[in-house]
Design an enzyme around this catalytic site. Structure first.
Site, short mmCIF file in Angstrom:
data_model
loop_
_atom_site.label_atom_id
_atom_site.label_comp_id
_atom_site.label_asym_id
_atom_site.label_seq_id
_atom_site.Cartn_x
_atom_site.Cartn_y
_atom_site.Cartn_z
N SER A 20 0.83 -1.20 0.00
CA SER A 20 0.00 0.00 0.00
C SER A 20 0.87 1.26 0.00
O SER A 20 0.43 2.31 -0.43
CB SER A 20 -0.88 0.01 1.25
OG SER A 20 -0.06 0.02 2.41
N TYR A 51 -4.19 0.66 3.46
CA TYR A 51 -5.20 -0.30 3.02
C TYR A 51 -6.03 -0.80 4.21
O TYR A 51 -7.14 -1.29 4.03
CB TYR A 51 -4.53 -1.54 2.39
CG TYR A 51 -4.07 -1.41 0.94
CD1 TYR A 51 -4.29 -0.27 0.18
CD2 TYR A 51 -3.39 -2.48 0.34
CE1 TYR A 51 -3.87 -0.19 -1.15
CE2 TYR A 51 -2.97 -2.41 -0.98
CZ TYR A 51 -3.20 -1.27 -1.73
OH TYR A 51 -2.78 -1.22 -3.03
N CYS A 82 2.67 -7.08 1.60
CA CYS A 82 1.66 -6.43 2.42
C CYS A 82 0.75 -7.52 2.97
O CYS A 82 0.16 -8.29 2.20
CB CYS A 82 0.86 -5.46 1.53
SG CYS A 82 -0.55 -4.70 2.33
N ASN A 83 0.66 -7.60 4.29
CA ASN A 83 -0.20 -8.62 4.91
C ASN A 83 -1.67 -8.39 4.55
O ASN A 83 -2.42 -9.33 4.32
CB ASN A 83 -0.08 -8.57 6.44
CG ASN A 83 1.28 -9.00 6.94
OD1 ASN A 83 1.45 -10.12 7.39
ND2 ASN A 83 2.27 -8.11 6.88
N THR A 84 -2.06 -7.10 4.51
CA THR A 84 -3.46 -6.77 4.27
C THR A 84 -3.87 -7.17 2.86
O THR A 84 -4.93 -7.77 2.65
CB THR A 84 -3.66 -5.24 4.49
OG1 THR A 84 -3.08 -4.89 5.75
CG2 THR A 84 -5.12 -4.87 4.48
N CYS A 195 2.32 -6.67 9.98
CA CYS A 195 2.15 -5.64 8.95
C CYS A 195 3.56 -5.24 8.54
O CYS A 195 4.43 -5.05 9.41
CB CYS A 195 1.39 -4.45 9.53
SG CYS A 195 1.42 -2.97 8.48
N HIS A 197 4.79 -2.58 7.54
CA HIS A 197 5.25 -1.27 7.99
C HIS A 197 5.94 -1.36 9.38
O HIS A 197 6.77 -0.54 9.71
CB HIS A 197 4.08 -0.28 8.14
CG HIS A 197 3.59 0.30 6.84
ND1 HIS A 197 2.89 -0.43 5.91
CD2 HIS A 197 3.71 1.55 6.33
CE1 HIS A 197 2.58 0.36 4.88
NE2 HIS A 197 3.07 1.56 5.11
#
Ligand code: DGL
Length: 280
Positions: A20, A51, A82-84, A195, A197
């Protein structure tokens, strides 16, 4: 779409990596270390970040659009850094590109279950990841098999702090403290960074833990295993590039300077960055 029965697909083609925003740079770092000869395309969907609070259908649509862009740029493999986006879209991506290696990232519940002594593990991730069906299944499967209590903790606003470059600020410390302290009080001796980040605030997480926990707390990050899995898939298909110096190119739906700045601050590199219209 690359066709792996077509022997003209060259190991010299690049690998596409997306997130994201700048979180996926924590994965890119490990890919560079483990696959130093590969050319990497990094796509930050910054005008849609974060996200974590968006509906699943929107994340699927963005992921498919970004994958199409990367495949047009000859990507021989995709890394959903990105996990999401992995939780929401990896199924759709694999269905769209059945012959392309697609590597995702998910919270490291299994390594955490192997590490915890208190049998209690905190899982820091976005609300979207934690409410996904994929996470529910993983949680159920690992929690039951390992007899571990997982405490899911949505970290609303934390990816944003990383996007803003606030890795050490008082506001980020306060936010993190609010998320971590209840987990420690409930007996967690292991925290999963769910995550991409969050590895960028790991030093701050460690500082907070040192202040509030009376025993050591392990931190689980899956960046390195993801890069190893990518290497395995490439090598199985004879697609690993084994010589030359890999290059990096950045693409963003946000401002070029924000991604340039993130490359420089977080990885100490200065690749060329191009802005891409959000419709892409
Ligand atoms: N980096 C992302 C992840 O791993 C998403 C953060 C966000 O955009 O909310 O989940």
């Amino acid at each position: 779409m690359p066709d792996f029965s077509d022997t003209s697909i060259s190991p010299d083609a690049p690998i596409g990596v997306f997130d994201s925003g700048i979180g996926g740079l924590s994965i890119l770092k490990h890919i560079r270390a483990i696959l130093p000869h590969e050319d990497l395309l990094y796509f930050a969907d910054s005008s849609f970040a974060p996200y974590g609070g968006r509906p699943e259908e929107e994340i699927v649509a963005r992921s498919l659009a970004i994958a199409a862009f990367l495949v047009e740029h000859r990507a021989k493999a995709l890394v959903v850094a990105c996990n999401t986006a992995t939780a929401a879209a990896i199924k759709a991506l694999r269905a769209r590109y059945p012959s392309l290696p697609v590597v995702g990232v998910e919270p490291g519940l299994k390594p955490a279950a192997a590490l915890t002594r208190s049998r209690t593990v905190g899982v820091l991730a976005t609300k979207r990841t934690l409410s996904s069906e994929k996470f529910r299944l993983l949680h159920q499967q690992i929690g039951a098999a390992a007899d571990v209590r997982f405490l899911p903790q949505p970290c609303i606003g934390l990816a944003d702090q990383v996007e803003k470059g606030e890795l050490q600020s008082a506001a980020t410390a306060e936010l993190l403290h609010g998320y971590i302290a209840p987990l420690i009080v409930q007996g967690a001796d292991t925290l999963v960074l769910g995550c991409t980040h969050y590895p960028f605030v790991q030093p701050l997480i460690e500082k907070i833990i040192a202040r509030i926990a009376s025993a050591p707390v392990a931190i689980v990050d899956t960046g390195e295993p993801v890069a190893r899995q990518l290497k395995r898939l490439l090598s199985e298909r004879n697609l690993e590039r084994i010589e030359g110096t890999g290059t990096i190119s950045g693409f963003t739906t946000g401002g070029e300077s924000a991604l340039e700045d993130a490359f420089s601050r977080l990885l100490g590199i200065h690749p060329e960055v191009m802005r891409v219209a959000a419709g892409n």
